[in-house]
Every structure is written in C-alpha cells, then in structure tokens.
Design a protein around this motif. Structure first.
Motif, PDB file in Angstrom:
ATOM      1  N   ARG A 285      -7.407   4.056  -2.895  1.00 32.89           N
ATOM      2  CA  ARG A 285      -6.677   4.022  -1.632  1.00 32.89           C
ATOM      3  C   ARG A 285      -7.603   3.904  -0.432  1.00 32.89           C
ATOM      4  NH1 ARG A 285      -4.240   8.591  -0.347  1.00 32.89           N
ATOM      5  NH2 ARG A 285      -2.723   7.508   0.945  1.00 32.89           N
TER       6      ARG A 285
ATOM      7  N   TRP B 265       0.825  -1.203   0.000  1.00 40.35           N
ATOM      8  CA  TRP B 265       0.000   0.000   0.000  1.00 40.35           C
ATOM      9  C   TRP B 265       0.864   1.261   0.000  1.00 40.35           C
ATOM     10  CZ3 TRP B 265      -4.785  -0.214  -1.438  1.00 40.35           C
ATOM     11  CH2 TRP B 265      -5.528  -1.370  -1.213  1.00 40.35           C
TER      12      TRP B 265
ATOM     13  N   ARG C   4      -7.408   0.863   1.775  1.00 45.88           N
ATOM     14  CA  ARG C   4      -6.387   0.728   2.820  1.00 45.88           C
ATOM     15  C   ARG C   4      -6.976   0.911   4.209  1.00 45.88           C
ATOM     16  NH1 ARG C   4      -0.405   3.272   2.674  1.00 45.88           N
ATOM     17  NH2 ARG C   4       0.270   2.621   4.746  1.00 45.88           N
TER      18      ARG C   4
END
Length: 315
Positions: A123, A90, A126
């Motif tokens: 994202r 990530w 995450r």
C-alpha cells in the motif's frame, strides 16, 4: 429528516475529505505502513519473538486498528457519493487487505495473516506517485508481455529443436533433450556462458557460429528491445492516466469549493434572518419612550400665550 440527510452526508464528506487529503494524514498513514513493515521484519527473528511476544502482538492490534480507522475515514470522505469509493482500485485493495484480516480463517491461519500483513506494505505505492505509475505501467504492459512471451517461446522451441538435431550426440549434457536445449538457450539470452557455448560449438563445426550468432541477435537484442519498448509505452500511458486523473480531480475540487461557498452563504443568510427577527422582537418588548406630559401645577412650565395679548402690548 430526509431533507437533512443529503446535507449531513455532504457535510461529513467535505470535512472528512479535508482530513484524508491533508499532508499530515498522508504522512501518518505512510509512517504506519513503514512501521508495519518493520514489525513484520522483526517477527522473523526468533529471539525477538520469544522476548517481546506480547508487545509485538499488541503492536499488531494497534496497527490493525489504525488501518481500520483509515479505511473508515476514506469511506466517510465518499459519503455523499459512495460509488466513488469503489471506483478507486486502491480503495478496493485497502478494503480487501484490512477486511480479510478480521475473517476467522485469516485469524486462525498464521500464513494467511502474514501474507495479508505483507500486502499492507504494498500500500506504500499509493503514497508514492512514481512507484504508482510503475505499478500501473506493469499492469498495462501485461498484454504486450504475453505477446512477447509467445514470440520468445516460439523462438526457443525452433532453436532448441535445431540444437537437439545438430548437438545432441556431441553435447548431450546441454542439448540431449528439448528441455535441456531450451534451458541452455534461455540462459544464452542473458549472454551468460555465451563464450563457452560458442567454443563448444566450434569444436563440432565452424558453421555453429551462424546458429549462435542468429539466436543471440534475435533473442538477446531484438526480443529484449521489444520488451523494453512495450514497458516504455506502458509507462507513457500510465503517466497520461495519472495526468488525466489529476485533471479530472480539479473540476470536482471546484465543485466542492462552490458547494462550500453556497453553504456558507446560506448559513450567513440564516444568521442575518435570525438577527433581524431578534431585533424586531426586542423593539416590540422595549418601545421608545414617550415625551413627558406637562404638569399644570408647575409654575415654571411655559403657559400658552393668550390671544390678543401680544397685540395689546404692542399697541
């Protein structure tokens, strides 16, 4: 200076890690991702772009600066062990998405820039553990999915060739070529139009029911269940990986706490040593007062007793 550098990096990493692992920081970054998604969606409306062009451009720069600050903080959190930053996929993904936005080719190409901004929305996975597990499961299921595709392609080829042989003359619209037959059978896997296909086949021959029944059994039930099994197995492996990652993070956290405790003890020892040194210096500068010397002219001062006087008085 060389001795202080590791300690300084460790102190920076510990303090920054407290920030990046805190709930307010996570909530703030997640809010930035959602705000970036809203901004990206607003730019699809021509009227909004014409009316608020400067404001939208400024907001984009603000989001880019915020995401850059986030990446710098995450990198600082790994200052004591930089390799750990790149071991996290990530972190690599975030660094690539944010870093490419500063490249000249991305700044000059509106399409590439929009794709990079769209990648920021990804994202959000995450910060959502369940979604992160699903994404990891999809990645781990790719080898099994490739095998599924190969088996499915073989099944489609065999049945498409069989359909072309038997139905090409009577139904050229659906079985006139290998491609048309494969497309027709691919749609039948989803059971879409199965009734019409069966009725058209029965008009040709009653034995076509064996053809369609066997294909639906193998394609719609067997292959699909195999794919579901591959995905479920990958989900289980992804959950186990997530649990292993959490378990592996516990010793690191205990190590960090021990390091903080050792640093606190060292600081306390240093303070105690400085305090003792300061008290010793004050004692040398301010010695204790001496007892006063008796004045011989003072009549009230006690005089020493003369020898023999006590014995004469007693006699």
């Amino acid at each position: 200076m060389s001795e202080r550098s590791p300690a300084l990096r460790r102190a920076v990493a510990v303090r920054t890690r407290r920030i990046t692992e805190s709930a307010p920081f996570t909530a703030a970054v997640f809010g930035l991702i959602l705000g970036n998604a809203v901004l990206l969606g607003a730019e699809t409306y021509t009227g909004a772009v014409d009316q608020w062009h400067d404001l939208l451009k400024t907001a984009e720069h603000v989001f880019l600066a915020a995401f850059t600050t986030e990446i710098l903080l995450r990198a600082a959190a790994c200052a004591d062990r930089p390799k750990e930053f790149f071991r996290d996929p990530w972190n690599v993904f975030d660094l690539a998405v944010v870093g490419l936005a500063f490249m000249p080719f991305a700044r000059e190409n509106a399409t590439v820039l929009r794709l990079l901004r769209l990648a920021r929305v990804v994202r959000a996975a995450r910060f959502l553990p369940q979604l992160r597990i699903v994404i990891v499961a999809v990645g781990k299921s790719l080898p099994g999915t490739v095998s599924f595709v190969l088996v499915g392609a073989l099944l489609l080829y065999v049945y498409a060739m069989t359909g072309w042989v038997f139905f090409a003359a009577e139904d050229p619209e659906h079985y006139g070529s290998l491609g048309r037959a494969a497309l027709t059978l691919f749609l039948l896997i989803t059971l879409d139009g199965l009734g019409d296909a069966v009725r058209a086949g029965l008009a040709i021959s009653r034995w076509t029911i064996v053809y369609f029944a066997s294909f639906v059994l193998l394609g719609s039930f067997l292959l699909v269940n195999l794919l579901i099994g591959v995905v479920i197995n990958s989900l289980q492996e992804a959950r186990e990986m997530e649990m292993e990652a959490e378990t592996a993070a516990e010793p690191r956290r205990r190590h960090e706490l021990r390091a903080q405790l050792a640093a606190a003890r060292q600081a306390l020892d240093t303070i105690e040593a400085e305090l003792a040194h300061t008290e010793a210096g004050e004692d040398r500068r301010n010695p204790p007062p001496r007892p006063p010397t008796p004045d011989p002219t003072d009549t009230e001062a006690p005089r020493p007793e003369e020898p023999g006087r006590g014995a004469w008085l007693s006699g």
